[in-house]
Structure formats: C-alpha cells, structure tokens
Design a protein around this motif. Structure first.
Motif, PDB file in Angstrom:
ATOM      1  N   GLN A 288      14.530 -17.019 -95.480  1.00  0.00           N
ATOM      2  CA  GLN A 288      14.889 -15.793 -96.271  1.00  0.00           C
ATOM      3  C   GLN A 288      13.787 -15.414 -97.350  1.00  0.00           C
ATOM      4  O   GLN A 288      14.035 -15.448 -98.402  1.00  0.00           O
ATOM      5  N   SER A 289      12.567 -15.099 -96.700  1.00  0.00           N
ATOM      6  CA  SER A 289      11.470 -14.953 -97.598  1.00  0.00           C
ATOM      7  C   SER A 289      10.577 -13.644 -96.806  1.00  0.00           C
ATOM      8  O   SER A 289      10.576 -13.633 -95.591  1.00  0.00           O
ATOM      9  N   ASP A 290       9.601 -13.517 -97.436  1.00  0.00           N
ATOM     10  CA  ASP A 290       8.539 -12.510 -96.909  1.00  0.00           C
ATOM     11  C   ASP A 290       7.198 -13.466 -96.336  1.00  0.00           C
ATOM     12  O   ASP A 290       6.304 -12.805 -95.946  1.00  0.00           O
ATOM     13  N   ALA A 291       7.222 -14.652 -96.747  1.00  0.00           N
ATOM     14  CA  ALA A 291       6.142 -15.625 -96.640  1.00  0.00           C
ATOM     15  C   ALA A 291       5.927 -16.189 -95.220  1.00  0.00           C
ATOM     16  O   ALA A 291       6.982 -16.434 -94.436  1.00  0.00           O
ATOM     17  N   ILE A 292       4.829 -16.270 -94.646  1.00  0.00           N
ATOM     18  CA  ILE A 292       4.449 -16.855 -93.492  1.00  0.00           C
ATOM     19  C   ILE A 292       4.803 -18.270 -93.647  1.00  0.00           C
ATOM     20  O   ILE A 292       4.289 -18.816 -94.394  1.00  0.00           O
TER      21      ILE A 292
ATOM     22  N   TRP B 118       2.976 -20.564 -87.814  1.00  0.00           N
ATOM     23  CA  TRP B 118       1.744 -19.659 -87.476  1.00  0.00           C
ATOM     24  C   TRP B 118       0.430 -20.587 -87.451  1.00  0.00           C
ATOM     25  O   TRP B 118       0.352 -21.529 -87.975  1.00  0.00           O
ATOM     26  N   SER B 119      -0.543 -20.018 -86.707  1.00  0.00           N
ATOM     27  CA  SER B 119      -1.661 -20.776 -86.580  1.00  0.00           C
ATOM     28  C   SER B 119      -2.663 -19.601 -86.359  1.00  0.00           C
ATOM     29  O   SER B 119      -2.591 -18.517 -86.033  1.00  0.00           O
ATOM     30  N   SER B 120      -4.043 -19.942 -86.433  1.00  0.00           N
ATOM     31  CA  SER B 120      -5.258 -19.354 -85.917  1.00  0.00           C
ATOM     32  C   SER B 120      -5.285 -18.446 -84.896  1.00  0.00           C
ATOM     33  O   SER B 120      -5.697 -17.678 -84.418  1.00  0.00           O
ATOM     34  N   ALA B 121      -4.449 -19.375 -83.696  1.00  0.00           N
ATOM     35  CA  ALA B 121      -4.369 -18.982 -82.415  1.00  0.00           C
ATOM     36  C   ALA B 121      -3.596 -17.770 -82.366  1.00  0.00           C
ATOM     37  O   ALA B 121      -4.194 -16.810 -81.769  1.00  0.00           O
ATOM     38  N   HIS B 122      -2.369 -17.495 -83.189  1.00  0.00           N
ATOM     39  CA  HIS B 122      -1.812 -16.224 -83.268  1.00  0.00           C
ATOM     40  C   HIS B 122      -2.930 -15.289 -83.662  1.00  0.00           C
ATOM     41  O   HIS B 122      -2.617 -13.975 -83.273  1.00  0.00           O
ATOM     42  N   GLU B 123      -3.721 -15.411 -84.721  1.00  0.00           N
ATOM     43  CA  GLU B 123      -4.591 -14.293 -85.019  1.00  0.00           C
ATOM     44  C   GLU B 123      -5.525 -13.715 -83.907  1.00  0.00           C
ATOM     45  O   GLU B 123      -5.704 -12.708 -83.832  1.00  0.00           O
ATOM     46  N   LYS B 124      -6.191 -14.890 -83.358  1.00  0.00           N
ATOM     47  CA  LYS B 124      -6.919 -14.530 -82.163  1.00  0.00           C
ATOM     48  C   LYS B 124      -6.565 -13.869 -81.207  1.00  0.00           C
ATOM     49  O   LYS B 124      -7.052 -12.934 -80.729  1.00  0.00           O
ATOM     50  N   ILE B 125      -5.338 -14.290 -80.738  1.00  0.00           N
ATOM     51  CA  ILE B 125      -4.480 -13.595 -79.591  1.00  0.00           C
ATOM     52  C   ILE B 125      -4.219 -12.179 -80.217  1.00  0.00           C
ATOM     53  O   ILE B 125      -4.557 -11.191 -79.256  1.00  0.00           O
ATOM     54  N   LEU B 126      -3.857 -11.787 -81.206  1.00  0.00           N
ATOM     55  CA  LEU B 126      -3.709 -10.423 -81.761  1.00  0.00           C
ATOM     56  C   LEU B 126      -4.981  -9.567 -81.735  1.00  0.00           C
ATOM     57  O   LEU B 126      -4.889  -8.488 -81.296  1.00  0.00           O
ATOM     58  N   GLU B 127      -6.068 -10.333 -82.214  1.00  0.00           N
ATOM     59  CA  GLU B 127      -7.099  -9.593 -82.383  1.00  0.00           C
ATOM     60  C   GLU B 127      -7.825  -9.193 -81.041  1.00  0.00           C
ATOM     61  O   GLU B 127      -8.093  -8.077 -80.804  1.00  0.00           O
ATOM     62  N   MET B 128      -7.513 -10.248 -80.220  1.00  0.00           N
ATOM     63  CA  MET B 128      -7.987 -10.190 -78.546  1.00  0.00           C
ATOM     64  C   MET B 128      -7.247  -8.731 -77.991  1.00  0.00           C
ATOM     65  O   MET B 128      -7.785  -7.832 -77.584  1.00  0.00           O
ATOM     66  N   ALA B 129      -5.949  -8.876 -78.114  1.00  0.00           N
ATOM     67  CA  ALA B 129      -5.062  -7.835 -77.545  1.00  0.00           C
ATOM     68  C   ALA B 129      -5.376  -6.452 -77.911  1.00  0.00           C
ATOM     69  O   ALA B 129      -5.422  -5.565 -77.321  1.00  0.00           O
ATOM     70  N   ALA B 130      -5.409  -6.385 -79.355  1.00  0.00           N
ATOM     71  CA  ALA B 130      -5.880  -5.159 -79.883  1.00  0.00           C
ATOM     72  C   ALA B 130      -7.017  -4.604 -79.809  1.00  0.00           C
ATOM     73  O   ALA B 130      -7.323  -3.232 -79.559  1.00  0.00           O
TER      74      ALA B 130
ATOM     75  N   VAL C  73       4.021  -5.524 -85.319  1.00  0.00           N
ATOM     76  CA  VAL C  73       4.340  -6.872 -85.851  1.00  0.00           C
ATOM     77  C   VAL C  73       5.128  -6.794 -87.241  1.00  0.00           C
ATOM     78  O   VAL C  73       5.447  -5.629 -87.665  1.00  0.00           O
ATOM     79  N   ASN C  74       5.737  -7.741 -87.605  1.00  0.00           N
ATOM     80  CA  ASN C  74       6.383  -7.974 -88.846  1.00  0.00           C
ATOM     81  C   ASN C  74       5.545  -7.540 -90.044  1.00  0.00           C
ATOM     82  O   ASN C  74       4.106  -8.120 -89.991  1.00  0.00           O
ATOM     83  N   PRO C  75       5.792  -6.903 -91.050  1.00  0.00           N
ATOM     84  CA  PRO C  75       4.998  -6.560 -92.051  1.00  0.00           C
ATOM     85  C   PRO C  75       4.292  -7.712 -92.726  1.00  0.00           C
ATOM     86  O   PRO C  75       3.123  -7.674 -93.144  1.00  0.00           O
ATOM     87  N   SER C  76       5.044  -8.951 -92.832  1.00  0.00           N
ATOM     88  CA  SER C  76       4.302  -9.865 -93.352  1.00  0.00           C
ATOM     89  C   SER C  76       3.115 -10.552 -92.625  1.00  0.00           C
ATOM     90  O   SER C  76       1.980 -10.977 -92.990  1.00  0.00           O
ATOM     91  N   VAL C  77       3.258 -10.293 -91.117  1.00  0.00           N
ATOM     92  CA  VAL C  77       2.059 -10.557 -90.326  1.00  0.00           C
ATOM     93  C   VAL C  77       1.019  -9.630 -90.558  1.00  0.00           C
ATOM     94  O   VAL C  77      -0.309 -10.061 -90.662  1.00  0.00           O
ATOM     95  N   LYS C  78       1.274  -8.474 -90.629  1.00  0.00           N
ATOM     96  CA  LYS C  78       0.296  -7.237 -90.948  1.00  0.00           C
ATOM     97  C   LYS C  78      -0.650  -7.778 -92.256  1.00  0.00           C
ATOM     98  O   LYS C  78      -1.740  -7.832 -92.327  1.00  0.00           O
TER      99      LYS C  78
END
Length: 287
Positions: free
Chosen positions: A155-159, A164-176, A186-191
C-alpha cells in the motif's frame, strides 16, 4: 517477403475488418504462416501474427510460466530476444528469468480484454529471480500456481528492498540497450528508482512508466524489418523521462483515473487478420 497475390490485393483494397470475437483467437491452438517469412500485422493493441514461434518451456537462463494459457507464441525476433537476454542473465549470474505472457498462436485479442500482446512483439518478464528456478526445472504445478510478487512495499509507492536487487537494474539496462527493443513498461516507482540511481541515463528513455507492472516488466520490440503491415508505436520523446512527466504518475490524477462510462469497444483488426484467423496449418486460405 512475399504474400500470395490475393492476400496482397486484400490488404490494398480492404482497410480494416470488423474484429472477430476474441474467443475465436483464443481457441486457435496452432500458428500459421502465409508467405515466406513471419509477419507482425497491425498494431500492438489491434493486430495478429503470421509465422509465430512458440518459446520452449525451458532454455539457458529462463523458464516459462503459465504454460496452459497457451500464450507462449511470438515473432521469431521476440523468441531470439528472450533467449539472448536470458543467456546473458545466466552467464552473468544475475538469476533465471521467469517468462510470463507472450502472445497467442496467431496473435489477436484475448478474452480477458488485455489490449496489447496482439502482434507477437510483446513479452512479460517477472521480477522474481527465484533460487529454486536457478537450481532445477520448476514443476508443472509450480509454473501454474506461483505468483509474481510485487516489488512495492504494501500500500505504498516505495520499493520493497526485500524484493528488489541490483540484478533487476542490470537486467533492465541490458534489455533496454538492445537495438530491437522499442520500450519497456515498468511501474512508475521502478522508473523513479532508476532515475535516482543511474548516472548514465542514455537508456532510460526506453523505460516507460505505466499503471500496474509492479510484479513484472513488459518488453515491446520494434516492428521487424520487411514487415510492411506492422504498425509502429509513436516515437519516444528524446528526454530520459526523469522529469515532470514522471512526477505526474505520483499525482492524485494519475492514481485515481476517472472511471469510464462504458466498456471499451473491441479493437478493429486489419483485414489481413481475417486471413490469418481462417488459414489452415498448411497456409492455405479457408474462405
């Protein structure tokens, strides 16, 4: 790429067809190819697919979830993309990707009313990087019953740092960074998290905030080369999106959109989609 003459004429003289019922598309169990190469036809939200390929249930770095939904089909470019990023994820020890919906055997609308995933160029990938999936093939029951956990705290906008981990960020960067990728939802909070943490923002323009998407990210590929009946989405803005446009997603207006007065009309598909829907496995047209 060559379509049979009567199909080319149909595409020239018929702009659109009334959309066949989504249930008709959902009952199709096999893909079909008309012409000498796979073709994404129409748009991501009103289209179909000729020459779809089914993603195998297991591959290096990934496992397919919800196999009974029969939404494991995509354009060959999409299958190659999934296999490529999964191999990279595996080789860099970031985890195993759990793959959700691609599309139906011939694309088209679904009975659930989900408007995208129609032309074979969309895929949902769970955020869950399961250690069990990294060590063994998941059972049929696990694939059907597991849920993708949200990366947001309740019930929040917080991650939620537990999800969540740095692996998620690396996967998104690699895919993009893949040139065939048009955008990733992605969810606005992830962005917002990525905007705050990344010094290099060159790839963030492809990361697009959208409602939901707190338990998976949605990759959309560009129209493949020589797919002349594929309708591209509007170009992305030149900015990285880490500006006032992102702040809007956390406003009351964005969080409580006005209710619609009536049920959305079903999409109107290109006329060629009638041909794809009624074709036999051999590619012959069934009038």
């Amino acid at each position: 790429m060559k379509f049979p003459l009567f199909i080319l004429l149909l595409g020239i003289f018929s702009e659109c067809s009334s959309s066949p019922a989504a249930n008709n598309w959902a009952t199709i169990k096999q893909s079909v190819q008309i012409g000498d190469s796979a073709q994404s036809i129409g748009s991501y939200t009103a289209g179909c697919l000729s020459g779809a390929v089914s993603l195998p249930q297991n591959g290096p770095g990934y496992q397919l979830m919800r196999p009974t939904r029969n939404r494991s089909y995509g354009h060959p470019d999409l299958i190659r993309f999934i296999e490529s990023i999964a191999k990279t994820t595996h080789s860099r020890h970031w985890g195993v990707l759990l793959i959700g919906d691609l599309g139906q055997p011939r694309g088209g609308p679904t009975p659930s009313g989900h408007r995208s995933h129609q032309s074979g160029l969309d895929v949902d990938i769970w955020y869950l990087l399961s250690q069990q999936a990294a060590n063994r093939s998941l059972t049929f029951n696990e694939r059907e019953t597991w849920s993708a956990p949200s990366v947001l705290a309740a019930q929040s906008d917080a991650i939620d740092d537990r999800q969540w981990s740095s692996a998620h960020e690396k996967i998104l960067e690699m895919a993009a960074g893949k040139p065939e990728v048009d955008r990733i939802f992605v969810n606005p909070s992830v962005k917002r998290l990525l905007c705050r943490r990344k010094s290099d923002h060159s790839w963030l323009k492809k990361i697009r905030p959208w409602w939901g998407h707190d338990d998976h990210f949605h990759v959309r590929l560009k129209c493949p080369l020589n797919n002349q009946n594929c309708t591209a989405q509007e170009p992305l803005p030149e900015s990285d999106g880490c500006d006032a446009s992102l702040a809007w997603w956390f406003s009351e207006e964005a969080k409580t959109p006005a209710p619609t007065a009536k049920k959305p009309e079903p999409p109107v598909l290109p006329a060629l989609c009638d041909v794809i829907l009624n074709a036999t496995k051999s590619g012959l047209y069934h009038p």
